[in-house]
Design an enzyme around this catalytic site. Structure first.
Site, short mmCIF file in Angstrom:
data_model
loop_
_atom_site.label_atom_id
_atom_site.label_comp_id
_atom_site.label_asym_id
_atom_site.label_seq_id
_atom_site.Cartn_x
_atom_site.Cartn_y
_atom_site.Cartn_z
CB SER A 221 -0.80 -0.18 1.41
OG SER A 221 -0.25 0.26 2.32
NE ARG A 225 -1.86 5.47 1.00
CZ ARG A 225 -1.57 4.74 1.88
NH1 ARG A 225 -0.16 4.91 2.15
NH2 ARG A 225 -2.13 4.06 2.49
CG ASN A 229 -2.41 9.77 -4.76
OD1 ASN A 229 -3.26 10.40 -4.82
ND2 ASN A 229 -2.28 8.63 -3.94
#
Lengths: 287, 156
Positions: A221, A225, A229
């Site tokens: 994660s 992440r 993004n």
């Protein structure tokens, strides 16, 4: 644009938006080519054919360049740091160091000299890499193409849009988490956390099923992440870059919004690193 | 999404950067921060102390001032009293002196009166005798009458 300049370099031309984006998503990849020799991949197919033992030259180059930039700046400041009245540069660096220090103090409750520098490096480095997203999408690749005199050169300017870079951070943090977990709690204590939490020893298989994925999810994660993004942000810049004259206000609007994202993502990565390492240093409360 | 050796390169670079930061960047900056914090704390404390000292000094000055005022009032009081006393004394002395002068003058006047009276008496006796001689037109035994005239004169 067919007009070649004196050096024989012509601006790259793209037949479609798809090609434009696909080209911008390609990496300058060094590895083993299909014919067995080692070199830079010239097409996306060639790049995809390379195995694990290949490297994204552009990501690494930008990453190291930015790393040396901010670390050099910090080093320069730390050489002549004074406890008296700080200058503007020292003030800025101190602001960052203090921000990191405050966050570490409020989140990390054990004693570990590594956490501060680690968090500072993560925040600043990732922020610098993310910042490349705000440089107009074509500038850095075009610059690289001009330098290489090759208008088909792949060059990805934002290292954090490369999952390898974010995974490199996440992997390092993951290794540190395991290292400190074993160091602080012992191997038994560390493994015991998987086996006997959250439901006690009579639910051991259930515990394992719950705890191991959640543990492994941490680095994944963390890496995805940031990557997600940044990748999405850059993609939007690319799409905006294709709409003609209207791209200027759109670029501006998205860039302003993106300033928030790049700072937030760098901060988030740092905070999660501190949180994970804090968990590695403390025993979970008994259930 | 293809993972490749970049991940290793980045990890190694990351480790080196963190190590460098830990070794050369973090300690001097945090030390300077802590140092400045201490300096500021010391400075604030010193300022507090100075403020306290100042207050004490001000209190002492006010106290001294009050005392001085009281003392000066006392001195003025004393001086006024003394001045009054001196004036009174001078008045007394002047009065006494005046009285003495008056008394002297009176005594002198008395003496003058006495003297005049004596002279008058002597002259009255002579006049009386001369008068008597003229009345009698003859010589009377001066010795026999002297007694009588003297008696007359003393009654005068």
């Amino acid at each position: 644009m067919a007009d070649a300049n004196t050096t024989g370099f012509s601006l790259p031309e793209y037949e479609s938006g798809t090609e434009y984006i696909a080209h911008h998503l390609g990496f300058l990849k060094y590895g083993q080519l299909p014919n067995g020799s080692w070199g830079i991949a010239h097409t996306i197919e060639e790049a995809d054919a390379m195995g694990f033992w290949s490297i994204h030259v552009d990501s690494m180059l930008m990453s190291l360049l930015l790393g040396f930039m901010f670390m050099g700046l910090f080093y320069f400041v730390s050489r002549k740091v004074t406890s008296g009245i700080p200058g503007g540069l020292q003030n800025a660096v101190e602001f960052l160091v203090e921000m990191v220090q405050t966050n570490v103090k409020s989140t990390f409750f054990a004693r570990n000299e590594l956490i501060g520098p680690l968090a500072l490096t993560i925040f600043c480095w990732i922020f610098m890499m993310n910042l490349m997203d705000l440089v107009p999408v074509d500038w850095i690749p075009l610059f690289a193409q001009v330098v290489a005199q090759d208008n088909h050169l792949y060059f990805k300017a934002v290292p954090t849009t490369d999952v390898n870079i974010t995974a490199g951070f996440a992997l390092s943090v993951f290794i540190l988490v395991i290292f400190y977990s074993v160091k602080i709690k012992g191997l038994g204590g560390f493994l015991g956390e998987f086996a006997f939490h959250p439901f006690g020893k009579w639910a051991l298989p259930l515990n394992l099923v719950m705890e191991i994925p959640s543990f492994l999810a941490k680095p994944v994660s963390l890496a995805l992440r940031l990557y997600g993004n940044m990748f999405a942000g850059e993609m939007i810049f690319m799409v905006i870059a294709m709409v003609g004259l209207f791209q200027l206000p759109l670029h501006f609007a998205w860039a302003v919004f993106h300033i928030l994202i790049i700072t937030l993502q760098a901060y988030l990565f740092m905070m999660l690193t501190i949180v994970y390492l804090n968990q590695a240093h403390t025993k979970p409360e008994a259930h | 999404m293809n993972l490749n050796a970049t991940i290793l390169g980045q990890s190694i670079a990351f480790a080196v950067f963190v190590w460098f930061c830990l070794k050369y960047v973090w300690p001097p900056i945090t030390a300077a921060l802590a140092d400045r914090q201490k300096k500021i704390a010391d400075g604030l404390e010193a300022a507090d102390r100075a403020q306290r000292d100042l207050n004490l000094a001000q209190n002492r000055v006010a106290e001294d001032l009050r005392e001085a005022k009281v003392k000066s009032a006392e001195i003025i009081d004393l001086a006024t009293k003394r001045a009054n006393q001196i004036v009174d004394e001078a008045k007394d002395k002047a009065r006494e002196e005046g009285q003495r002068i008056i008394a002297g003058a009176k005594a002198e006047i008395d003496m003058e009166i006495q003297r005049a009276r004596e002279a008058l008496r002597a002259q009255v006796a002579a006049i009386a005798i001369a008068g008597a001689e003229k009345i009698l037109e003859k010589s009377i035994d001066q010795a026999a009458n002297e007694e009588l005239v003297k008696k007359l004169a003393s009654e005068l």
